[in-house]
Design a protein around this motif. Structure first.
Motif, PDB file in Angstrom:
ATOM      1  N   VAL A   1       0.835  -1.205   0.000  1.00 36.61           N
ATOM      2  CA  VAL A   1       0.000   0.000   0.000  1.00 36.61           C
ATOM      3  C   VAL A   1       0.868   1.254   0.000  1.00 36.61           C
ATOM      4  CG1 VAL A   1      -1.657   1.339   1.374  1.00 36.61           C
ATOM      5  CG2 VAL A   1      -1.988  -1.122   1.074  1.00 36.61           C
ATOM      6  N   THR A   2       1.851   1.294   0.878  1.00 29.39           N
ATOM      7  CA  THR A   2       2.740   2.447   0.966  1.00 29.39           C
ATOM      8  C   THR A   2       3.521   2.635  -0.328  1.00 29.39           C
ATOM      9  OG1 THR A   2       2.955   2.108   3.341  1.00 29.39           O
ATOM     10  CG2 THR A   2       4.606   3.496   2.298  1.00 29.39           C
ATOM     11  N   GLY A   3       4.036   1.539  -0.867  1.00 29.56           N
ATOM     12  CA  GLY A   3       4.785   1.616  -2.124  1.00 29.56           C
ATOM     13  C   GLY A   3       3.933   2.135  -3.268  1.00 29.56           C
ATOM     14  N   LEU A   4       2.700   1.651  -3.366  1.00 27.83           N
ATOM     15  CA  LEU A   4       1.807   2.119  -4.425  1.00 27.83           C
ATOM     16  C   LEU A   4       1.471   3.608  -4.274  1.00 27.83           C
ATOM     17  CD1 LEU A   4      -0.642  -0.910  -4.784  1.00 27.83           C
ATOM     18  CD2 LEU A   4       1.114  -0.166  -6.411  1.00 27.83           C
ATOM     19  N   LEU A   5       1.194   4.023  -3.033  1.00 27.26           N
ATOM     20  CA  LEU A   5       0.900   5.441  -2.800  1.00 27.26           C
ATOM     21  C   LEU A   5       2.097   6.315  -3.163  1.00 27.26           C
ATOM     22  CD1 LEU A   5      -1.045   5.310   0.585  1.00 27.26           C
ATOM     23  CD2 LEU A   5      -1.958   5.912  -1.663  1.00 27.26           C
ATOM     24  N   GLU A   6       3.296   5.878  -2.773  1.00 21.16           N
ATOM     25  CA  GLU A   6       4.495   6.672  -3.052  1.00 21.16           C
ATOM     26  C   GLU A   6       4.821   6.702  -4.543  1.00 21.16           C
ATOM     27  OE1 GLU A   6       6.867   6.188   1.189  1.00 21.16           O
ATOM     28  OE2 GLU A   6       7.427   4.900  -0.492  1.00 21.16           O
ATOM     29  N   VAL A   7       4.714   5.564  -5.219  1.00 25.45           N
ATOM     30  CA  VAL A   7       4.981   5.536  -6.663  1.00 25.45           C
ATOM     31  C   VAL A   7       3.960   6.400  -7.409  1.00 25.45           C
ATOM     32  CG1 VAL A   7       4.971   4.064  -8.727  1.00 25.45           C
ATOM     33  CG2 VAL A   7       6.210   3.336  -6.686  1.00 25.45           C
ATOM     34  N   ALA A   8       2.704   6.292  -7.035  1.00 30.78           N
ATOM     35  CA  ALA A   8       1.672   7.132  -7.660  1.00 30.78           C
ATOM     36  C   ALA A   8       1.969   8.609  -7.423  1.00 30.78           C
ATOM     37  CB  ALA A   8       0.295   6.768  -7.111  1.00 30.78           C
ATOM     38  N   ALA A   9       2.361   8.959  -6.219  1.00 28.68           N
ATOM     39  CA  ALA A   9       2.671  10.355  -5.906  1.00 28.68           C
ATOM     40  C   ALA A   9       3.869  10.846  -6.716  1.00 28.68           C
ATOM     41  CB  ALA A   9       2.933  10.518  -4.408  1.00 28.68           C
ATOM     42  N   VAL A  10       4.881  10.006  -6.874  1.00 33.21           N
ATOM     43  CA  VAL A  10       6.062  10.388  -7.659  1.00 33.21           C
ATOM     44  C   VAL A  10       5.667  10.694  -9.099  1.00 33.21           C
ATOM     45  CG1 VAL A  10       8.192   9.473  -8.682  1.00 33.21           C
ATOM     46  CG2 VAL A  10       7.806   9.250  -6.238  1.00 33.21           C
ATOM     47  N   VAL A  11       4.897   9.812  -9.714  1.00 29.74           N
ATOM     48  CA  VAL A  11       4.485  10.012 -11.101  1.00 29.74           C
ATOM     49  C   VAL A  11       3.614  11.264 -11.223  1.00 29.74           C
ATOM     50  CG1 VAL A  11       3.121   9.030 -12.993  1.00 29.74           C
ATOM     51  CG2 VAL A  11       4.701   7.578 -11.705  1.00 29.74           C
ATOM     52  N   MET A  12       2.680  11.411 -10.307  1.00 31.17           N
ATOM     53  CA  MET A  12       1.775  12.558 -10.351  1.00 31.17           C
ATOM     54  C   MET A  12       2.529  13.877 -10.166  1.00 31.17           C
ATOM     55  SD  MET A  12      -1.316  10.830  -8.186  1.00 31.17           S
ATOM     56  CE  MET A  12      -2.533  12.135  -8.288  1.00 31.17           C
ATOM     57  N   LEU A  13       3.449  13.920  -9.221  1.00 33.07           N
ATOM     58  CA  LEU A  13       4.209  15.143  -8.981  1.00 33.07           C
ATOM     59  C   LEU A  13       5.186  15.431 -10.119  1.00 33.07           C
ATOM     60  CD1 LEU A  13       4.936  14.807  -5.171  1.00 33.07           C
ATOM     61  CD2 LEU A  13       3.454  16.500  -6.266  1.00 33.07           C
ATOM     62  N   LEU A  14       5.807  14.404 -10.655  1.00 38.04           N
ATOM     63  CA  LEU A  14       6.767  14.583 -11.731  1.00 38.04           C
ATOM     64  C   LEU A  14       6.121  15.236 -12.951  1.00 38.04           C
ATOM     65  CD1 LEU A  14       9.680  14.105 -12.657  1.00 38.04           C
ATOM     66  CD2 LEU A  14       8.950  11.878 -13.510  1.00 38.04           C
ATOM     67  N   PHE A  15       4.938  14.785 -13.288  1.00 38.78           N
ATOM     68  CA  PHE A  15       4.259  15.312 -14.468  1.00 38.78           C
ATOM     69  C   PHE A  15       3.243  16.409 -14.147  1.00 38.78           C
ATOM     70  CE2 PHE A  15       5.648  11.063 -15.764  1.00 38.78           C
ATOM     71  CZ  PHE A  15       6.457  11.430 -16.829  1.00 38.78           C
ATOM     72  N   GLY A  16       3.067  16.724 -12.881  1.00 36.10           N
ATOM     73  CA  GLY A  16       2.120  17.772 -12.512  1.00 36.10           C
ATOM     74  C   GLY A  16       0.686  17.386 -12.789  1.00 36.10           C
ATOM     75  N   ILE A  17       0.360  16.172 -12.460  1.00 39.13           N
ATOM     76  CA  ILE A  17      -1.004  15.670 -12.682  1.00 39.13           C
ATOM     77  C   ILE A  17      -1.632  15.412 -11.310  1.00 39.13           C
ATOM     78  CG2 ILE A  17      -2.384  13.809 -13.673  1.00 39.13           C
ATOM     79  CD1 ILE A  17      -0.043  13.364 -15.649  1.00 39.13           C
ATOM     80  N   GLY A  18      -2.591  16.223 -10.944  1.00 35.46           N
ATOM     81  CA  GLY A  18      -3.264  16.031  -9.658  1.00 35.46           C
ATOM     82  C   GLY A  18      -2.317  16.150  -8.475  1.00 35.46           C
ATOM     83  N   GLY A  19      -1.521  17.200  -8.452  1.00 37.89           N
ATOM     84  CA  GLY A  19      -0.501  17.381  -7.414  1.00 37.89           C
ATOM     85  C   GLY A  19      -1.055  17.435  -6.003  1.00 37.89           C
ATOM     86  N   ARG A  20      -2.209  18.057  -5.837  1.00 33.44           N
ATOM     87  CA  ARG A  20      -2.799  18.118  -4.496  1.00 33.44           C
ATOM     88  C   ARG A  20      -3.214  16.734  -4.015  1.00 33.44           C
ATOM     89  NH1 ARG A  20      -5.263  23.723  -5.793  1.00 33.44           N
ATOM     90  NH2 ARG A  20      -4.140  25.009  -4.282  1.00 33.44           N
TER      91      ARG A  20
END
Length: 135
Positions: free
Chosen positions: A64-83
């Motif tokens: 769960v933690t790994g999925l949340l962190e990987v999703a956050a990395v991708v989202m922040l990197l591309f600026g997709i749904g940053g909040r």
């Protein structure tokens, strides 16, 4: 005379340079990417680490933690749904601080995620669906 309302959050957002929010996103990506991927690459070690610190259901929580962190990395990197990405990271960092120990990386990610949650990721983002809700 008419009453003038000033939205302090909007004022703060306007005073914050876009490059600063983009830089903050990239700093968070740099701090989270390796630990996020290591949860999958060294899964059994991560489970043992979670178990040693008394985190309940360590095998599930690593995933769960790994999925949340990987999703956050991708989202922040591309600026997709940053909040939304920041919202993923805040509870993960709080648990890391409470269970393991507060270190500078966890604190930077917690504070940076809080800033992004409040101010957004700036105009150099691809898609920010929550920005319309806050206007």
């Amino acid at each position: 005379m008419g009453e003038v309302r000033v939205n302090p959050l909007q004022s703060l957002h306007q005073l914050t340079p876009n490059w600063l929010l983009t830089g903050l996103r990239l700093v968070l990506v740099a701090l989270i990417a390796k630990p996020a991927l290591s949860k999958f690459v060294t899964y059994s070690d991560s489970v043992a680490f979670f178990d040693a610190y008394g985190i309940p259901f360590p095998a599930v929580m690593v995933i769960v933690t790994g999925l949340l962190e990987v999703a956050a990395v991708v989202m922040l990197l591309f600026g997709i749904g940053g909040r939304l990405a920041a919202l993923f990271l805040i509870p993960v960092m709080i648990v890391a601080i409470l269970y393991v120990r507060p270190d500078w990386k966890n604190i930077v990610v917690l504070v940076g995620s809080s800033v992004i949650l409040v101010l957004g990721t700036g105009s150099y983002s691809l898609w920010q669906p929550t920005d319309r809700l806050l206007d």
